[in-house]
Design an enzyme around this catalytic site. Structure first.
Site, PDB file in Angstrom:
ATOM      1  N   ASP A 294       0.876  -1.187   0.000  1.00 33.29           N
ATOM      2  CA  ASP A 294       0.000   0.000   0.000  1.00 33.29           C
ATOM      3  C   ASP A 294       0.906   1.227   0.000  1.00 33.29           C
ATOM      4  OD1 ASP A 294      -2.949  -0.912   1.999  1.00 33.29           O
ATOM      5  OD2 ASP A 294      -1.820  -2.062   0.508  1.00 33.29           O
TER       6      ASP A 294
ATOM      7  N   LYS B 205      -6.939   3.358  -3.076  1.00 38.41           N
ATOM      8  CA  LYS B 205      -7.292   3.336  -1.647  1.00 38.41           C
ATOM      9  C   LYS B 205      -7.534   4.757  -1.190  1.00 38.41           C
ATOM     10  CE  LYS B 205      -5.016   2.008   2.741  1.00 38.41           C
ATOM     11  NZ  LYS B 205      -3.887   1.270   3.325  1.00 38.41           N
TER      12      LYS B 205
ATOM     13  N   LYS C 184     -10.329   0.412  -1.975  1.00 36.16           N
ATOM     14  CA  LYS C 184     -10.193   0.129  -0.539  1.00 36.16           C
ATOM     15  C   LYS C 184     -10.425   1.403   0.265  1.00 36.16           C
ATOM     16  CE  LYS C 184      -6.733  -1.304   2.932  1.00 36.16           C
ATOM     17  NZ  LYS C 184      -5.416  -1.961   3.149  1.00 36.16           N
TER      18      LYS C 184
END
Lengths: 316, 317, 469
Positions: free
Chosen positions: A152, A215, A251
């Protein structure tokens, strides 16, 4: 898939083309977006639908601990909970992954070996993203070499807000390459991007550069994930699929604490992107305390009465 | 609307012990053999009830000279804290819809109506009026709050609208609240006058720091309890008890107070406040001598406490 | 996973607390009516909901007389501040009995319960609350000092949004000091009858509000009645013409048919425009969105998104909290909608229907989009009674405006654009009483709409129509 789809090769050719494309995307009316999100949030899920959704949500959690005080012991406890969210109910699904800092990715990988739960690591000077390219890529490599199956990373918001779309694009491409086969999630930090138009542009920029997932947040800045911003990003991945054929995920992370909220997000996934996105391969929740509430609600559904927090194992 | 005896002529009763069974406050009638539990009267600041940081109190007497209670005597630091609380509450209150503010003010009226008996006794004791007159004053106070509750979504009719400018432009004005308002409540009208200067601030979307009547503060203390239980956001209305002469100049000179309502000031205090206000270009509302609070209310304060934002936009393809 | 269905989330019909039968409401009391009874149907099931007594001519006389009597006695003598408090009470009662009222609204009218409880009932309470605040401030309403009421106001309403509509009309009429005789639609009379019960609970002086259920005949008698001083009418343009003739000599305000054109420019916030258009055409009888004019360069993209968005609509039982589109309120509306859709197809229009099965019973129409509609088709010019959406294209702003204005109606229109000056210019050019920019369906008690041309005149939801000014 390292290269942008052929139909977009002109768009990513240079900074000027990229800017024209991103600024040519339709604008977003914030008020209208919020109304759509509110309408989705008012859906009422009952019985089997709720049952299914709670289990689905659990299976989509990236169980996260990103604190300065994290230690190997803490990460092992996190891993144990990830594999067995409710010790007394072995039929509870396991979560999708744990999410930790890169220097603890190795500990997580060892603790989770063979369990089917993924190891996600943050990287690129998380959460601020303020460091040199060299340092950021080194962190990516550290994560991958330690056994992270997912990375991430944070977008360079300073560069984005300064309009240096080309530089941002190049950086994500470099990260993509350093990830190798690991799954790449790009954190937009929507709270800092401030406007819906920026979130739309950043979403497309990340997708063009090869992100597998976009995300919302690091969870270190408020506001973190919100339903309207997630709706916007779900529209982006849907539109991206329609135009490029590629399936990418979303996400939301940070600020989703209750089952009630989590279920609203699942409704949004289904109605905005499409039922195909209702899988951990294409949707995750970045959360820590949410798992505890999901487990409690799961018990409530099955036992027929409200549960108590004492029933649920704490993380530490 | 004045009491039978001006406050300055009431006898001093400090130091005399209270006889058991004697009511400590007007709303707690004595029961033979039972001592009433006296209320401690504190400031209402930031949604809570703290004592003055100075630790001082002022004794309050009824019109007959009997001791009623000690109220907190607010200091300049309390004023500073109250202004800070009012400022913090301002974006939320001003940003709430007019409909929402009207609903909250109406709730204040509902709660006030529910405590009519208590307020009747307090007003009677404070102003030395008959029970019947006190009842009428309290009813009028409730109705006054209702009147202001109905104004929140009608201000643009008073002040605002589209301007037919010479050119291809849309030019529209909308009223906005001025900000934090310092209010010196009337000295004599302990409830009706009080709500008549407090409600317009809230109705216009502003937040306030109100200094209650010096000699007749108890209805204000109880009104603060009403505000605290009526969905009024913490800090939107702050009620301080103490000496107007000490606190008014602080409010008037405070740079973060946008307007001053000097209703409770005497001519000397008025002049001093006006001069202090000039230092920060603060607007000072008009002061009227001995207003009749029972007369039909006017929206003058609503106008004075709002300011207009005009937005221009070209129209063309 | 793609099989995730939401499961029915039904509001219980019992929440409506419907009685088996309702009388007419005159002089503060429910009682028998001289006309034949109505049996309003639940449009989702076609089953009757209750038996409703109707008024005959003598009942109309009594109601008007009761209204007049109230003006001469208690109601007429009240100072504005006291009238205000009755209206505040009614507003609070609507809030208190919100769940019941929402269920009644959905069972009687067919609109989804999410809309009834989330939008219609709170709006009804808001209208009452807003106008309560005017009752004691009429001096400041901009009509000069002490404006007087007109007297007895006859209110005749259409089947749409029965509760919100009646609240938006009765509130200003009462605030201004009038007494009201209300004839609700024969299709959806129940909200008015429950409202009458609220008036009783509020202790409203007898005769200030009277409710006469009945068919158009009762409305005609009421409107023509010599004892009535003013009329407020919401309904079709055709009936409006009759009302205007019958009400000669009386003050009149009317809200009639409309065709809401949505102009979508090439710089529109596209996803929100699609959301707005879909909400507009599927959620109401078409007065909010009955056609879309989309700028040619983005027409293909717009239609693709529109199709996706329509597909996601949930059509079904309006008592299900997850339903987006319920049935039309009557068989007659459904027949008219089918006829209009058929005429468009005969004129060569393509048609996309919302996929999915409609319930077997009930006046359901599948939302349908006509992506290549033309200005010459009836569908593009007439008020639309159901969820049908003709889509036309244009090239320039002038062309958009010309097409949008090319109907005899002037109720509502919408503009979707990013460029403010173009949006404002278009708003100025459009012949409509309400122009929504980058939004749809917005209404507020502080902004009563004023229709024009064949959509009517006056503001039935504003004070002026009920004051002698």
């Amino acid at each position: 898939m390292l290269e942008p789809p052929p139909e977009f090769s002109d768009v990513v050719r240079d900074e000027a083309s990229l800017r024209r494309f991103l600024h040519g995307l339709p604008g977003v009316d914030q008020v209208g977006l919020e109304r759509r999100a509110a309408a989705l949030g008012s859906r009422s899920l009952k019985r089997d639908a709720k049952w299914w959704a709670i289990d689905a949500a659990i299976s989509m959690v990236d169980l996260t601990s990103l604190e300065g005080a994290d230690s190997p012991g803490k990460v092992r406890a996190l891993a144990a909970k990830a594999v067995r969210p409710d010790a007394e109910r072995p039929d509870t699904p396991r979560v999708a992954a744990v999410c930790v800092y890169p220097d603890l990715a190795g500990v997580a990988a060892e603790a989770l070996g063979g369990s089917g739960v993924g190891v996600a690591s943050v990287a690129t000077a998380f959460p601020s993203g303020r460091s040199s390219r060299q340092v950021k890529l080194a962190e990516v490599r550290l994560a991958v070499e330690s056994g992270a199956s997912e990375v991430d990373v944070v977008l360079d918001r300073g560069a984005f807000l300064a309009g240096s779309y080309g530089a941002v694009f190049e950086e994500v491409r470099a990260v993509r390459e350093a990830c190798g086969g690991a799954h790449l999630k790009v954190i937009l930090e929507t709270g800092e991007l401030a406007t819906a138009d920026n979130v739309r542009r950043a979403s497309w920029l990340a997708l063009l550069a090869g992100a597998d997932f976009i995300k919302t947040s690091t969870g270190k800045v408020s506001p973190a994930a919100t339903l309207p911003v997630t709706v916007l990003m779900l529209q982006a991945v849907r539109h991206w699929r329609d135009r490029s054929g590629r399936l990418c995920g979303v996400k939301p992370a940070g600020g989703i604490r209750s089952t009630k909220d989590a279920l609203k997000y699942l409704v949004a996934v289904r109605e905005v992107a499409g039922p195909e996105w209702l899988t951990p391969g294409l949707f995750r929740f970045g959360a820590s305390s949410l798992l505890g509430d999901l487990v409690m609600q799961r018990r409530t559904q099955r036992d027929g009465h409200y549960a108590s927090a004492a029933n649920v194992a704490v993380d530490a | 609307m004045t009491s039978d005896r001006p406050a300055s002529e009431q006898p001093e009763t400090l130091g005399q012990p209270e006889k058991p069974g004697r009511p400590a406050t007007p709303e707690q009638p004595a029961t033979p053999g039972r001592l009433a539990v006296a209320k401690t009267c504190k400031l209402f600041l930031g949604g809570t009830f703290p004592r003055s940081e100075s630790g001082r109190v002022l004794p309050v007497h009824n019109s007959g000279g009997a001791f009623l209670a000690n109220v907190s005597q607010a200091s300049r630091k309390d004023v500073r804290d109250a202004v800070s609380a009012a400022r913090k509450a301002f974006p939320g209150w001003a940003g709430a819809s007019a409909h929402n503010r009207g609903q909250v003010l109406f709730r204040v009226a509902e709660v006030l109506e529910g405590r009519r008996e208590q307020f009747r006794a307090e007003v009677a004791a404070a102003e030395g009026v008959s029970a019947e007159r006190a009842a009428r004053l309290v009813d009028a106070a409730v109705d006054r709050v209702v009147w202001f509750a109905g104004w929140t979504d009608k201000l643009p009719v008073l002040t605002g609208g589209a301007h037919p400018v010479a050119g291809p432009y849309s030019a529209v004005s909308a009223p906005e609240p001025v900000g934090v308002v310092g209010v010196l409540a009337p000295q004599e009208s302990s409830l009706l006058g009080l709500v008549s200067v407090l409600a317009p601030v809230l109705a216009a979307g502003g937040t306030c720091v109100l200094v209650a009547s010096e000699q007749r503060p108890l209805p204000a203390v109880s009104l603060a309890e009403v505000l605290a239980t009526s969905d009024v956001p913490a800090g939107a209305a702050n009620v301080l008890t103490g000496r107007a002469g000490e606190l008014a100049p602080v409010l008037a000179a405070h740079a973060d107070v946008d307007a001053l309502d000097p209703a409770g000031l005497e001519p000397d205090g008025l002049a001093e406040a006006a001069e202090a206000a000039a230092g920060t270009a603060k607007r000072v509302l008009a002061h009227r001598e001995a207003p009749d609070w029972t007369a039909a209310p006017s929206p003058a304060r609503l106008r004075a406490l709002t300011t207009r934002k005009t937005t221009w936009h070209p129209t063309g393809t | 996973m793609s099989g995730w269905e939401y499961a029915p989330a039904l509001e219980s019909a019992g929440a409506a607390g419907l009685a088996e039968s309702y009388g007419i409401f005159v002089g503060g009391e429910f009682g028998g009516g001289g006309g034949g009874p109505l049996h309003p149907l639940n449009p989702a099931t076609e089953a009757p909901l209750a038996e409703v007594a109707t008024a005959d001519r003598s009942d109309v006389d009594s109601a008007v007389a009761a209204a007049r009597a109230s003006l001469r006695s208690v109601w007429g003598a009240l100072p504005g501040a006291e009238r205000a408090k009755y209206l505040f009470r009614l507003s609070r009662l609507v809030q208190e009995r919100a769940r019941e009222l929402a269920a009644v609204e959905t069972l009687d009218g067919g609109k989804p319960v999410q809309d009834s409880s989330g939008v219609q009932v709170p709006a009804a309470a808001a209208h009452l609350f807003h106008h309560a605040g005017w009752a004691d401030k009429l001096d400041h309403a901009g009509f000069g000092a002490d404006p007087r009421p007109l007297g007895v106001v006859a209110v005749v309403l259409s089947a749409d949004h029965p509760l919100r509509r009646l609240a938006s009309v009765v509130a200003p009429a009462l605030a201004a000091g009038n007494a009201v005789v209300l004839k609700p639609s024969a299709t959806t009379p129940l909200a008015a009858l429950v409202f009458a019960d609220l008036c009783r609970q509020a202790g409203l002086p007898a005769g200030a509000v009277n409710v006469l259920p009945g068919t158009g005949e009762v409305g005609a008698q009421l409107v023509a009645h010599g004892g009535v001083d003013a009329v407020a009418f919401a309904g079709s343009t055709g009936t409006g013409r009759e009302v205007q003739k019958a009400a000669a000599g009386k003050r009149l305000a009317m809200e009639l048919d409309g065709t809401g054109a949505h102009v979508v420019y090439d710089d529109a916030p596209l996803d929100q425009a699609v959301d707005g258009v879909v909400a507009g055409f599927s959620g109401s009888g078409g007065e909010n969105c009955s056609r879309v004019l989309v700028q040619e360069p983005i027409a293909a993209e717009f239609l693709a998104k529109l199709r996706d968005r329509v597909r996601a609509l949930r059509v079904g039982d309006p008592m299900d909290k997850n339903t987006d589109v319920g049935p039309l309120c009557s068989a007659e509306r459904l027949a008219r909608a089918r006829e209009l859709a058929d005429s468009a197809q005969q004129a060569g229009a393509t048609r996309w229907d919302h996929p999915g099965e409609l319930p077997e019973r009930g006046f359901f129409a599948a939302p349908a989009v006509f992506p290549d509609a033309q200005q010459a088709m009836r569908l593009a010019r007439e008020p639309i009674p159901g969820p049908l959406l003709p889509v036309l294209t244009f090239r320039t702003p002038e062309e958009a405006v010309a097409k949008a204005n090319n109907t005899p109606y002037g109720h509502t229109a919408a503009v979707w654009a990013d460029k403010g000056s173009r949006a404002l210019w278009t708003a100025r050019q459009l012949q409509a009483g309400v122009v929504q920019v980058n939004t749809t369906h917005r209404s507020d008690p502080t902004a009563p709409p004023e229709p024009r041309q064949q959509s009517g005149f006056g503001r039935i939801a504003g004070l002026e129509a009920y004051l002698d000014v």
